[in-house]
Design a protein around this motif. Structure first.
Motif, PDB file in Angstrom:
ATOM      1  N   ASP A   1      10.633 -11.901  -3.501  1.00  0.00           N
ATOM      2  CA  ASP A   1      11.439 -10.704  -3.250  1.00  0.00           C
ATOM      3  C   ASP A   1      10.659  -9.411  -3.533  1.00  0.00           C
ATOM      4  OD1 ASP A   1      14.582  -9.252  -4.253  1.00  0.00           O
ATOM      5  OD2 ASP A   1      13.938  -9.848  -2.243  1.00  0.00           O
ATOM      6  N   HIS A   2       9.365  -9.447  -3.305  1.00  0.00           N
ATOM      7  CA  HIS A   2       8.542  -8.252  -3.527  1.00  0.00           C
ATOM      8  C   HIS A   2       8.756  -7.226  -2.430  1.00  0.00           C
ATOM      9  CE1 HIS A   2       5.359 -10.448  -6.186  1.00  0.00           C
ATOM     10  NE2 HIS A   2       6.499 -10.224  -6.808  1.00  0.00           N
ATOM     11  N   GLU A   3       8.769  -5.953  -2.845  1.00  0.00           N
ATOM     12  CA  GLU A   3       8.936  -4.890  -1.854  1.00  0.00           C
ATOM     13  C   GLU A   3       7.664  -4.668  -1.031  1.00  0.00           C
ATOM     14  OE1 GLU A   3      11.769  -4.263  -5.138  1.00  0.00           O
ATOM     15  OE2 GLU A   3       9.586  -4.339  -5.141  1.00  0.00           O
ATOM     16  N   ASN A   4       6.538  -4.690  -1.702  1.00  0.00           N
ATOM     17  CA  ASN A   4       5.285  -4.305  -1.050  1.00  0.00           C
ATOM     18  C   ASN A   4       4.529  -5.520  -0.541  1.00  0.00           C
ATOM     19  OD1 ASN A   4       5.771  -1.635  -1.922  1.00  0.00           O
ATOM     20  ND2 ASN A   4       4.800  -2.060  -3.879  1.00  0.00           N
ATOM     21  N   MET A   5       4.006  -5.398   0.662  1.00  0.00           N
ATOM     22  CA  MET A   5       3.143  -6.439   1.204  1.00  0.00           C
ATOM     23  C   MET A   5       1.937  -5.789   1.873  1.00  0.00           C
ATOM     24  SD  MET A   5       5.786  -9.377   2.563  1.00  0.00           S
ATOM     25  CE  MET A   5       4.511 -10.653   2.602  1.00  0.00           C
ATOM     26  N   PHE A   6       0.823  -6.522   1.895  1.00  0.00           N
ATOM     27  CA  PHE A   6      -0.467  -5.952   2.301  1.00  0.00           C
ATOM     28  C   PHE A   6      -1.239  -6.948   3.165  1.00  0.00           C
ATOM     29  CE2 PHE A   6      -0.342  -2.729  -1.108  1.00  0.00           C
ATOM     30  CZ  PHE A   6       0.556  -3.315  -1.980  1.00  0.00           C
ATOM     31  N   TRP A   7      -2.041  -6.408   4.055  1.00  0.00           N
ATOM     32  CA  TRP A   7      -3.037  -7.203   4.769  1.00  0.00           C
ATOM     33  C   TRP A   7      -4.418  -6.588   4.530  1.00  0.00           C
ATOM     34  CZ3 TRP A   7      -3.124 -11.872   6.666  1.00  0.00           C
ATOM     35  CH2 TRP A   7      -1.926 -12.482   7.099  1.00  0.00           C
TER      36      TRP A   7
ATOM     37  N   ILE B   1      -5.984  -3.133   5.650  1.00  0.00           N
ATOM     38  CA  ILE B   1      -5.707  -2.904   7.065  1.00  0.00           C
ATOM     39  C   ILE B   1      -4.370  -2.157   7.220  1.00  0.00           C
ATOM     40  CG2 ILE B   1      -5.419  -3.992   9.320  1.00  0.00           C
ATOM     41  CD1 ILE B   1      -6.891  -6.466   8.163  1.00  0.00           C
ATOM     42  N   TYR B   2      -3.323  -2.748   6.689  1.00  0.00           N
ATOM     43  CA  TYR B   2      -1.992  -2.154   6.702  1.00  0.00           C
ATOM     44  C   TYR B   2      -1.252  -2.588   5.450  1.00  0.00           C
ATOM     45  CZ  TYR B   2      -1.425  -0.347  11.525  1.00  0.00           C
ATOM     46  OH  TYR B   2      -1.506   0.382  12.692  1.00  0.00           O
TER      47      TYR B   2
ATOM     48  N   VAL C   1      11.211  -3.245   4.488  1.00  0.00           N
ATOM     49  CA  VAL C   1      11.443  -3.824   5.811  1.00  0.00           C
ATOM     50  C   VAL C   1      11.320  -2.733   6.868  1.00  0.00           C
ATOM     51  CG1 VAL C   1      13.127  -5.008   7.265  1.00  0.00           C
ATOM     52  CG2 VAL C   1      12.897  -5.628   4.856  1.00  0.00           C
ATOM     53  N   LYS C   2      10.649  -3.050   7.945  1.00  0.00           N
ATOM     54  CA  LYS C   2      10.442  -2.171   9.093  1.00  0.00           C
ATOM     55  C   LYS C   2       9.579  -0.941   8.774  1.00  0.00           C
ATOM     56  CE  LYS C   2      14.620  -3.510  11.634  1.00  0.00           C
ATOM     57  NZ  LYS C   2      13.942  -4.444  12.546  1.00  0.00           N
ATOM     58  N   MET C   3       9.069  -0.856   7.561  1.00  0.00           N
ATOM     59  CA  MET C   3       8.185   0.259   7.210  1.00  0.00           C
ATOM     60  C   MET C   3       6.753  -0.240   7.188  1.00  0.00           C
ATOM     61  SD  MET C   3      10.508   2.484   6.866  1.00  0.00           S
ATOM     62  CE  MET C   3       9.715   3.919   6.191  1.00  0.00           C
ATOM     63  N   LYS C   4       5.833   0.596   7.637  1.00  0.00           N
ATOM     64  CA  LYS C   4       4.428   0.232   7.603  1.00  0.00           C
ATOM     65  C   LYS C   4       3.589   1.494   7.405  1.00  0.00           C
ATOM     66  CE  LYS C   4       4.104   0.390  12.642  1.00  0.00           C
ATOM     67  NZ  LYS C   4       3.908  -0.386  13.875  1.00  0.00           N
ATOM     68  N   GLU C   5       2.457   1.284   6.774  1.00  0.00           N
ATOM     69  CA  GLU C   5       1.513   2.380   6.555  1.00  0.00           C
ATOM     70  C   GLU C   5       0.114   1.886   6.902  1.00  0.00           C
ATOM     71  OE1 GLU C   5       4.088   5.418   4.984  1.00  0.00           O
ATOM     72  OE2 GLU C   5       1.948   5.494   5.504  1.00  0.00           O
ATOM     73  N   LYS C   6      -0.667   2.737   7.540  1.00  0.00           N
ATOM     74  CA  LYS C   6      -2.046   2.372   7.850  1.00  0.00           C
ATOM     75  C   LYS C   6      -2.884   2.378   6.580  1.00  0.00           C
ATOM     76  CE  LYS C   6      -2.025   4.194  12.545  1.00  0.00           C
ATOM     77  NZ  LYS C   6      -2.599   5.183  13.484  1.00  0.00           N
ATOM     78  N   GLY C   7      -3.775   1.425   6.523  1.00  0.00           N
ATOM     79  CA  GLY C   7      -4.752   1.390   5.446  1.00  0.00           C
ATOM     80  C   GLY C   7      -6.045   2.046   5.889  1.00  0.00           C
TER      81      GLY C   7
ATOM     82  N   THR D   1      -2.959   4.063  -8.015  1.00  0.00           N
ATOM     83  CA  THR D   1      -2.320   5.238  -8.600  1.00  0.00           C
ATOM     84  C   THR D   1      -0.951   4.854  -9.150  1.00  0.00           C
ATOM     85  OG1 THR D   1      -1.332   5.840  -6.498  1.00  0.00           O
ATOM     86  CG2 THR D   1      -3.523   6.746  -6.976  1.00  0.00           C
ATOM     87  N   HIS D   2      -0.200   5.812  -9.652  1.00  0.00           N
ATOM     88  CA  HIS D   2       1.079   5.521 -10.315  1.00  0.00           C
ATOM     89  C   HIS D   2       2.107   4.948  -9.348  1.00  0.00           C
ATOM     90  CE1 HIS D   2       1.993   9.417  -8.504  1.00  0.00           C
ATOM     91  NE2 HIS D   2       3.269   9.077  -8.595  1.00  0.00           N
ATOM     92  N   THR D   3       1.928   5.173  -8.039  1.00  0.00           N
ATOM     93  CA  THR D   3       2.895   4.626  -7.086  1.00  0.00           C
ATOM     94  C   THR D   3       2.791   3.103  -7.005  1.00  0.00           C
ATOM     95  OG1 THR D   3       1.337   4.883  -5.254  1.00  0.00           O
ATOM     96  CG2 THR D   3       2.848   6.706  -5.681  1.00  0.00           C
ATOM     97  N   GLY D   4       1.608   2.577  -7.312  1.00  0.00           N
ATOM     98  CA  GLY D   4       1.415   1.128  -7.317  1.00  0.00           C
ATOM     99  C   GLY D   4       1.528   0.467  -5.966  1.00  0.00           C
ATOM    100  N   ASN D   5       1.465   1.255  -4.895  1.00  0.00           N
ATOM    101  CA  ASN D   5       1.593   0.600  -3.593  1.00  0.00           C
ATOM    102  C   ASN D   5       0.347   0.705  -2.731  1.00  0.00           C
ATOM    103  OD1 ASN D   5       1.689   3.215  -2.738  1.00  0.00           O
ATOM    104  ND2 ASN D   5       3.796   3.180  -2.045  1.00  0.00           N
ATOM    105  N   GLN D   6      -0.739   1.182  -3.299  1.00  0.00           N
ATOM    106  CA  GLN D   6      -2.001   1.089  -2.577  1.00  0.00           C
ATOM    107  C   GLN D   6      -3.108   0.817  -3.583  1.00  0.00           C
ATOM    108  OE1 GLN D   6      -2.730   4.130   0.305  1.00  0.00           O
ATOM    109  NE2 GLN D   6      -4.468   3.047   1.190  1.00  0.00           N
ATOM    110  N   PHE D   7      -3.867  -0.242  -3.311  1.00  0.00           N
ATOM    111  CA  PHE D   7      -4.898  -0.691  -4.216  1.00  0.00           C
ATOM    112  C   PHE D   7      -6.261  -0.477  -3.569  1.00  0.00           C
ATOM    113  CE2 PHE D   7      -2.389  -3.114  -7.371  1.00  0.00           C
ATOM    114  CZ  PHE D   7      -1.159  -3.076  -6.752  1.00  0.00           C
ATOM    115  N   TYR D   8      -7.219  -0.092  -4.386  1.00  0.00           N
ATOM    116  CA  TYR D   8      -8.582   0.125  -3.911  1.00  0.00           C
ATOM    117  C   TYR D   8      -9.485  -0.871  -4.622  1.00  0.00           C
ATOM    118  CZ  TYR D   8      -6.570   4.428  -2.173  1.00  0.00           C
ATOM    119  OH  TYR D   8      -5.776   5.339  -1.512  1.00  0.00           O
ATOM    120  N   PHE D   9     -10.234  -1.616  -3.815  1.00  0.00           N
ATOM    121  CA  PHE D   9     -11.064  -2.686  -4.362  1.00  0.00           C
ATOM    122  C   PHE D   9     -12.538  -2.326  -4.303  1.00  0.00           C
ATOM    123  CE2 PHE D   9      -8.369  -6.392  -5.098  1.00  0.00           C
ATOM    124  CZ  PHE D   9      -7.186  -5.973  -4.530  1.00  0.00           C
TER     125      PHE D   9
END
Lengths: 110, 112
Positions: free
Chosen positions: A28-34, A46-47, A52-58, B94-102
């Motif tokens: 049940d994690h909110e954040n997911m990554f590729w 990558i992204y 749900v339905k939200m995405k951000e470019k990496g 960062t504090h948001t915890g939703n973007q990680f840098y490796f």
């Protein structure tokens, strides 16, 4: 125990094919990554998706798209695979500061 | 531009000795730092982390040190064991915890 699963461990596709990589998490994690991992380059984002339905470019979204229709599932799509997309693809999920990774998919594009 | 750097691609250590893996970062907004361990053909697994309000965190044989003024962190493994042989990635967020840098990873080989 957090579990992140990826649909395939190894995949071989031809140049120009459409490729779907699926990732499912059961916590049940909110954040997911590729990410993709290449020798000498580490893990490159990558992204990602924070809902749900939200995405951000990496850092390297070109040539990729993603889909998140359900909270537990995050798909990576290669619209037209190219040889420079041969790589190890890693999916991850997180709910706070800690990411949990799937086993990875080794994709080879010939 | 790489915000997290691991300048040593590889490291070899004798079994029983200390392994020290280093990591540098450039973004002073990073709030949390993590180390991951990765075996071939597997995904990275979380090893140990440290918040920016601390300078040390210990978990068994693993200790992470953070020097904020130098923007540097290190992972100490003591004593090193052959099973520790893997690639180690440093990461920051960062504090948001939703973007990680490796970082690019350091391949550790522990020689029996």
């Amino acid at each position: 125990d957090v579990k992140v699963t990826q649909s395939s461990r190894y995949l071989v596709k031809r140049t120009g094919e459409k490729v779907f990589l699926e990732c499912v998490q059961d916590m049940d994690h909110e954040n997911m990554f590729w990410y993709r991992q290449d020798p000498g380059l580490g893990l490159r984002l990558i992204y990602f998706s924070y809902d749900v339905k939200m995405k951000e470019k990496g850092d390297i979204p070109e040539g990729y798209s993603v889909s998140r229709e359900k909270k537990e599932r995050f798909s990576l799509i290669l619209e037209s695979a190219s040889t420079n997309q041969t790589s190890m693809y890693l999916c991850a999920s997180s709910t706070n500061y800690e990411q949990y990774f799937g086993p990875g998919t080794r994709l080879t594009v010939t | 531009d790489q915000q997290v750097k691991q300048n040593s691609p590889s490291l070899s250590v004798q079994e029983g000795r200390i392994s020290i893996l280093n990591c540098d970062y450039t973004n002073s907004m990073f709030d949390y730092f993590l180390w991951y361990k990765k075996y071939p053909a597997e995904g990275p697994t979380f090893l140990i982390s440290i918040s920016s309000i601390k300078d040390k965190n210990e978990d068994g044989r693993f200790t992470v040190f953070l020097n904020k003024s130098a923007k540097h962190l290190s992972l100490h493994i003591v004593p090193s064991q052959p099973g520790d042989s893997a690639v180690y990635f440093c990461a920051a967020c960062t504090h948001t915890g939703n973007q990680f840098y490796f970082g690019t990873g350091t391949s550790l080989t522990v020689i029996p």
